[in-house]
Design a protein around this motif. Structure first.
Motif, PDB file in Angstrom:
ATOM      1  N   ARG A 145     -33.012 -60.816 -15.277  1.00 12.77           N
ATOM      2  CA  ARG A 145     -33.114 -60.589 -14.296  1.00 12.77           C
ATOM      3  C   ARG A 145     -32.387 -60.391 -13.267  1.00 12.77           C
ATOM      4  O   ARG A 145     -31.172 -59.499 -12.774  1.00 12.77           O
ATOM      5  CB  ARG A 145     -34.212 -60.715 -13.547  1.00 12.77           C
ATOM      6  CG  ARG A 145     -34.554 -59.960 -12.591  1.00 12.77           C
ATOM      7  CD  ARG A 145     -36.261 -60.687 -12.062  1.00 12.77           C
ATOM      8  NE  ARG A 145     -36.034 -61.291 -10.552  1.00 12.77           N
ATOM      9  CZ  ARG A 145     -37.633 -62.041  -9.952  1.00 12.77           C
ATOM     10  NH1 ARG A 145     -38.114 -61.170 -10.218  1.00 12.77           N
ATOM     11  NH2 ARG A 145     -37.057 -62.800  -9.290  1.00 12.77           N
ATOM     12  N   ALA A 146     -31.671 -61.489 -12.647  1.00 14.16           N
ATOM     13  CA  ALA A 146     -30.119 -61.150 -11.997  1.00 14.16           C
ATOM     14  C   ALA A 146     -29.494 -60.681 -12.649  1.00 14.16           C
ATOM     15  O   ALA A 146     -28.413 -59.915 -11.707  1.00 14.16           O
ATOM     16  CB  ALA A 146     -29.642 -62.894 -11.609  1.00 14.16           C
ATOM     17  N   LEU A 147     -28.395 -60.417 -13.673  1.00 19.35           N
ATOM     18  CA  LEU A 147     -27.803 -60.370 -14.295  1.00 19.35           C
ATOM     19  C   LEU A 147     -28.291 -58.578 -14.543  1.00 19.35           C
ATOM     20  O   LEU A 147     -26.929 -57.286 -14.870  1.00 19.35           O
ATOM     21  CB  LEU A 147     -27.457 -60.255 -15.438  1.00 19.35           C
ATOM     22  CG  LEU A 147     -26.847 -61.850 -15.388  1.00 19.35           C
ATOM     23  CD1 LEU A 147     -26.946 -62.032 -16.434  1.00 19.35           C
ATOM     24  CD2 LEU A 147     -25.209 -61.932 -15.162  1.00 19.35           C
ATOM     25  N   MET A 148     -28.725 -57.720 -13.676  1.00 18.35           N
ATOM     26  CA  MET A 148     -29.520 -56.711 -13.994  1.00 18.35           C
ATOM     27  C   MET A 148     -29.028 -55.892 -13.361  1.00 18.35           C
ATOM     28  O   MET A 148     -28.723 -54.196 -12.798  1.00 18.35           O
ATOM     29  CB  MET A 148     -30.941 -56.374 -14.288  1.00 18.35           C
ATOM     30  CG  MET A 148     -31.381 -56.646 -15.396  1.00 18.35           C
ATOM     31  SD  MET A 148     -30.790 -55.458 -17.300  1.00 18.35           S
ATOM     32  CE  MET A 148     -31.674 -53.689 -16.484  1.00 18.35           C
ATOM     33  N   SER A 149     -28.775 -56.417 -11.530  1.00 18.11           N
ATOM     34  CA  SER A 149     -28.594 -55.715 -10.635  1.00 18.11           C
ATOM     35  C   SER A 149     -26.696 -55.991 -11.079  1.00 18.11           C
ATOM     36  O   SER A 149     -25.868 -54.922  -9.708  1.00 18.11           O
ATOM     37  CB  SER A 149     -28.382 -56.757  -9.108  1.00 18.11           C
ATOM     38  OG  SER A 149     -27.595 -58.136  -9.657  1.00 18.11           O
ATOM     39  N   ARG A 150     -25.981 -55.997 -12.288  1.00 20.19           N
ATOM     40  CA  ARG A 150     -24.740 -56.480 -11.501  1.00 20.19           C
ATOM     41  C   ARG A 150     -23.587 -56.823 -11.146  1.00 20.19           C
ATOM     42  O   ARG A 150     -22.560 -56.470 -10.067  1.00 20.19           O
ATOM     43  CB  ARG A 150     -23.934 -54.708 -12.724  1.00 20.19           C
ATOM     44  CG  ARG A 150     -24.622 -53.982 -13.823  1.00 20.19           C
ATOM     45  CD  ARG A 150     -23.998 -52.086 -13.869  1.00 20.19           C
ATOM     46  NE  ARG A 150     -23.941 -52.580 -15.084  1.00 20.19           N
ATOM     47  CZ  ARG A 150     -24.053 -51.016 -16.060  1.00 20.19           C
ATOM     48  NH1 ARG A 150     -22.968 -50.203 -14.821  1.00 20.19           N
ATOM     49  NH2 ARG A 150     -23.977 -50.440 -16.943  1.00 20.19           N
ATOM     50  N   PRO A 151     -24.576 -58.079 -11.048  1.00 19.92           N
ATOM     51  CA  PRO A 151     -23.748 -58.809  -9.891  1.00 19.92           C
ATOM     52  C   PRO A 151     -22.036 -59.047 -10.613  1.00 19.92           C
ATOM     53  O   PRO A 151     -21.783 -59.301 -11.200  1.00 19.92           O
ATOM     54  CB  PRO A 151     -23.734 -59.974  -9.601  1.00 19.92           C
ATOM     55  CG  PRO A 151     -24.940 -60.533 -11.524  1.00 19.92           C
ATOM     56  CD  PRO A 151     -25.108 -59.042 -11.341  1.00 19.92           C
ATOM     57  N   ARG A 152     -21.103 -59.325  -9.180  1.00 18.36           N
ATOM     58  CA  ARG A 152     -19.313 -59.645  -9.454  1.00 18.36           C
ATOM     59  C   ARG A 152     -19.509 -61.585  -9.564  1.00 18.36           C
ATOM     60  O   ARG A 152     -18.533 -62.084  -9.850  1.00 18.36           O
ATOM     61  CB  ARG A 152     -18.739 -59.065  -8.801  1.00 18.36           C
ATOM     62  CG  ARG A 152     -18.931 -57.803  -8.615  1.00 18.36           C
ATOM     63  CD  ARG A 152     -17.987 -57.195  -7.833  1.00 18.36           C
ATOM     64  NE  ARG A 152     -16.554 -57.723  -7.386  1.00 18.36           N
ATOM     65  CZ  ARG A 152     -15.531 -57.667  -6.317  1.00 18.36           C
ATOM     66  NH1 ARG A 152     -15.483 -56.500  -5.438  1.00 18.36           N
ATOM     67  NH2 ARG A 152     -14.272 -58.344  -6.881  1.00 18.36           N
TER      68      ARG A 152
END
Length: 233
Positions: A145-152
């Protein structure tokens, strides 16, 4: 990518962090070690805007002290808090879509498919309520879920907490793959120091809200005080 200088933070009148200085370069995995109460969780909360802080915190050259959590997420920072952080009443897929709330592009479905491929058990349970899944499955969902924001930058607070050893190792292998394949920078707070140092390039050891020592993973593994306190040998 991340520069922290003179970071002071706490809760009400109680100070927990007393002037931290550290940095992360793009693509690194860095681990924060320390005993309970050392300030590890507070450090991640400070970086993600969850508590008020003093000092300098710059992400990709942008000062983020005083910014709201949503603003920091939009800049490219995602936080997986201690204790999973999934929305228990929502299904797996609804949780993943909630993680993309800052996005307006048309590739959300493709990213969901990508994380189903990375975490196959999530695909098997896509219509299941998150709260009814095992601890390991919920942790995988929280990360996806956190990776769904495409974080750097991905902040991970005790990802192995409460998980069986085999599940923990699988989870860390997935984190290693994500870092290698996508270049996602990670700052990991973790009690399982051995596993964390296996995937990290560097580490910091906190004691009573201050950095007691730092170094490469190999340097920390060979440091007698660190070995006795955190590595069990």
């Amino acid at each position: 990518m991340l520069r922290v200088s003179g970071l002071v933070a706490g809760y009400g009148p109680v100070s927990v962090l007393h002037g931290l200085d550290f940095e992360l370069s793009e693509g690194e995995v860095v681990v924060i070690l320390g005993a309970n109460g050392a300030g590890k969780t507070t450090t991640l909360r400070a970086l993600s805007g969850m508590i008020q802080v003093q000092g300098i915190v710059e992400f990709a050259g942008v000062p983020i002290v005083g910014k709201k959590v949503e603003e920091i997420v939009r800049l490219g920072v995602a936080h997986v808090p201690q204790g999973r952080g999934t929305i228990a009443d929502l299904t797996v897929e609804e949780n993943l879509r909630a993680g993309a709330f800052v996005r307006k592009d048309r590739e959300i479905d493709a990213d969901i498919a990508r994380w189903y491929e990375t975490f196959p058990r999530l695909a098997e349970r896509r219509g299941q309520a998150a709260g009814s899944m095992s601890g390991g499955e919920q942790q995988m969902l929280a990360i996806a879920r956190a990776l769904m924001s495409r974080p750097r930058l991905l902040l991970l607070d005790e990802p192995s907490l409460g998980l069986a050893p085999l599940v923990t190792r699988e989870l860390f292998e997935r984190l290693r793959e994500i870092n290698r394949e996508m270049g996602t920078t990670m700052l990991v707070v973790e009690q399982n120091a051995n596993l964390a140092l296996e995937i990290a390039s560097r580490g910091y050891v906190l004691e009573a809200g201050r950095i007691a020592t730092s170094g490469s993973s190999s340097e920390l593994m060979s440091d007698e005080a660190v070995r006795k306190a955190y590595l069990g040998y």
